[in-house]
Design an enzyme around this catalytic site. Structure first.
Site, mmCIF file in Angstrom:
data_model
loop_
_atom_site.group_PDB
_atom_site.id
_atom_site.type_symbol
_atom_site.label_atom_id
_atom_site.label_comp_id
_atom_site.label_asym_id
_atom_site.label_seq_id
_atom_site.Cartn_x
_atom_site.Cartn_y
_atom_site.Cartn_z
ATOM 1 N N ARG A 102 0.882 -1.175 0.000
ATOM 2 C CA ARG A 102 0.000 0.000 0.000
ATOM 3 C C ARG A 102 0.913 1.216 0.000
ATOM 4 O O ARG A 102 1.701 1.409 0.932
ATOM 5 C CB ARG A 102 -0.908 -0.003 1.233
ATOM 6 C CG ARG A 102 -1.624 1.321 1.441
ATOM 7 C CD ARG A 102 -2.722 1.251 2.455
ATOM 8 N NE ARG A 102 -3.871 0.538 1.905
ATOM 9 C CZ ARG A 102 -5.086 0.538 2.434
ATOM 10 N NH1 ARG A 102 -5.320 1.216 3.541
ATOM 11 N NH2 ARG A 102 -6.073 -0.133 1.876
ATOM 12 N N HIS A 129 -7.305 0.723 -6.429
ATOM 13 C CA HIS A 129 -7.514 -0.154 -5.269
ATOM 14 C C HIS A 129 -8.173 -1.450 -5.778
ATOM 15 O O HIS A 129 -9.325 -1.747 -5.472
ATOM 16 C CB HIS A 129 -8.398 0.563 -4.243
ATOM 17 C CG HIS A 129 -8.373 -0.042 -2.870
ATOM 18 N ND1 HIS A 129 -7.573 -1.126 -2.539
ATOM 19 C CD2 HIS A 129 -9.062 0.278 -1.729
ATOM 20 C CE1 HIS A 129 -7.770 -1.425 -1.260
ATOM 21 N NE2 HIS A 129 -8.658 -0.602 -0.753
ATOM 22 N N GLN A 132 -10.053 -4.108 -3.514
ATOM 23 C CA GLN A 132 -11.357 -3.698 -3.001
ATOM 24 C C GLN A 132 -12.445 -3.966 -4.033
ATOM 25 O O GLN A 132 -13.509 -4.508 -3.704
ATOM 26 C CB GLN A 132 -11.336 -2.209 -2.627
ATOM 27 C CG GLN A 132 -12.632 -1.730 -2.029
ATOM 28 C CD GLN A 132 -12.895 -2.325 -0.648
ATOM 29 O OE1 GLN A 132 -12.065 -2.215 0.235
ATOM 30 N NE2 GLN A 132 -14.053 -2.964 -0.468
ATOM 31 N N ASP A 218 -17.209 6.933 -1.595
ATOM 32 C CA ASP A 218 -15.960 6.811 -0.834
ATOM 33 C C ASP A 218 -15.729 8.140 -0.120
ATOM 34 O O ASP A 218 -16.425 9.130 -0.389
ATOM 35 C CB ASP A 218 -14.812 6.490 -1.820
ATOM 36 C CG ASP A 218 -13.500 6.096 -1.147
ATOM 37 O OD1 ASP A 218 -13.475 5.938 0.095
ATOM 38 O OD2 ASP A 218 -12.490 5.959 -1.872
ATOM 39 N N CYS A 258 -16.240 1.268 0.462
ATOM 40 C CA CYS A 258 -15.055 0.452 0.779
ATOM 41 C C CYS A 258 -14.666 0.559 2.253
ATOM 42 O O CYS A 258 -13.975 -0.312 2.771
ATOM 43 C CB CYS A 258 -13.892 0.836 -0.125
ATOM 44 S SG CYS A 258 -13.326 2.535 0.067
ATOM 45 N N ARG A 286 -13.225 -9.056 1.443
ATOM 46 C CA ARG A 286 -11.829 -8.747 1.116
ATOM 47 C C ARG A 286 -10.974 -9.986 1.396
ATOM 48 O O ARG A 286 -10.121 -10.362 0.590
ATOM 49 C CB ARG A 286 -11.319 -7.574 1.977
ATOM 50 C CG ARG A 286 -11.877 -6.203 1.622
ATOM 51 C CD ARG A 286 -11.317 -5.681 0.310
ATOM 52 N NE ARG A 286 -9.869 -5.592 0.308
ATOM 53 C CZ ARG A 286 -9.145 -4.580 0.823
ATOM 54 N NH1 ARG A 286 -9.767 -3.541 1.346
ATOM 55 N NH2 ARG A 286 -7.826 -4.586 0.773
#
Ligand code: CP
Ligand code: NVA
Length: 303
Positions: A102, A129, A132, A218, A258, A286
């Site tokens: 990340r 991402h 996700q 988001d 998310c 996930r």
């Protein structure tokens, strides 16, 4: 060797396999059945930004596959003292079997991958991402079946999640209705799209939600953009998923986020905590989806 740096790194056929495999892995997990396909394999997790879900899902997932994990952050490794990413990749990939990172710019993870002897997974960058959206589409399929031909409304920032949804739509044959404030639009080149065929842009977020099968949003300010917080608060005030937006969507529309979420900013509490929300399934998935992904990158298809 295959890396997973953005959603389009896998084909529609590979995704069909992964969704099926994730369902099997999830079923076995729920039944307390062992699924030790990665015994003696080690996952290195490198975090240059904060995380709850990504950390727990990869770490618990790798242990459940019979493997082990090493957790590194910028602050407690030489990455924070300017060791070049290329050198870090060469070293870490000699001692582990797979790496999750990340970080900030996509170019950083690309440099790491170019110098890695083992598969590299994107656990979030400024641009993408993919893990996700992998879990989100798996969640959609669990609740509603195939996402092909469906409409997803994206309400909010033209960020890493938005870019990844656009790549997924292009690959898996659905449409995204995108509504962002002025100045926060998605950029087709940054999103890595060949064409604009799989998305439509709407000025009004309510219009974007019209008839959508899935409404998603988001945070207004992503990690790394905190200096813009005040300007974003003003710009995004009308981009809050509320009951009228969900009412404009299809009657059986799902709501996804998310997480982490800010109730009263990008989503009203009554939506995220309401009956159409599947955010907890999304978070749990996930782990199941990433177990299927790690297994696939290391072993290929399992019968
Ligand atoms: N959704 C997600 O990636 O959450 P974390 O930042 O907690 O990992
Ligand atoms: N867009 C958000 C997602 C967090 C999981 C961020 O990058 O901070």
């Amino acid at each position: 060797m295959q890396h997973y740096l953005q959603f389009k790194d896998l084909s529609a056929d590979e995704y069909a396999y992964l969704f099926g495999r994730a369902a099997l892995i999830k079923k076995k997990f729920k039944a307390y059945e062992k699924h030790h396909t990665l015994v003696d394999r080690t996952l290195a997790m490198i975090f240059e930004k904060a995380s709850t879900r990504t950390r727990v899902s990869f770490e618990a997932g790798m242990y459940q596959l019979g493997g082990s994990v090493v957790h590194l952050t910028t602050g407690d490794s030489q990455l924070g003292r300017a060791e070049p990413i290329e050198d870090s990749a060469k070293v870490i990939s000699r001692m582990t079997d797979i790496v999750m990172i990340r970080t900030f710019e996509q170019t950083k993870i690309e440099s790491f991958a170019a110098n890695s002897r083992v598969p590299v997974i994107n656990g979030l960058t400024n641009e993408f991402h993919p893990c996700q959206v992998l879990a989100d589409i798996f969640t959609y399929i669990e609740h509603r079946g195939s996402i092909a031909g469906k409409t997803v409304a994206w309400v909010g920032d033209g960020n890493n999640m938005a870019n990844t949804w656009l790549q997924a739509a292009d690959l898996l044959g659905f449409t995204v209705h995108v509504s962002t404030p002025n100045g926060y639009e998605v950029n087709q080149a940054v999103a890595g799209l060949r064409s604009g065929d799989s998305y439509r842009v709407f000025t009004d977020p309510l219009q974007a939600c019209q008839g959508a099968h899935l409404v998603t949003t988001d945070v207004w300010t992503s990690m790394g953009y905190e200096a813009e917080n005040e300007a974003r608060r003003a710009a995004f005030a009308s981009w809050c998923v509320d009951r009228p937006m969900m009412a404009a969507a299809a009657p059986d529309a799902l709501f996804m986020h998310c997480l982490p979420a800010h109730r009263g900013e990008e989503v009203e509490a009554e939506v995220i905590d309401g009956p159409q929300s599947v955010v907890w399934d999304e978070a749990e998935n996930r782990m199941h989806a990433q177990k299927a992904l790690m297994e696939y990158l290391l072993l290929g298809r399992q019968s």
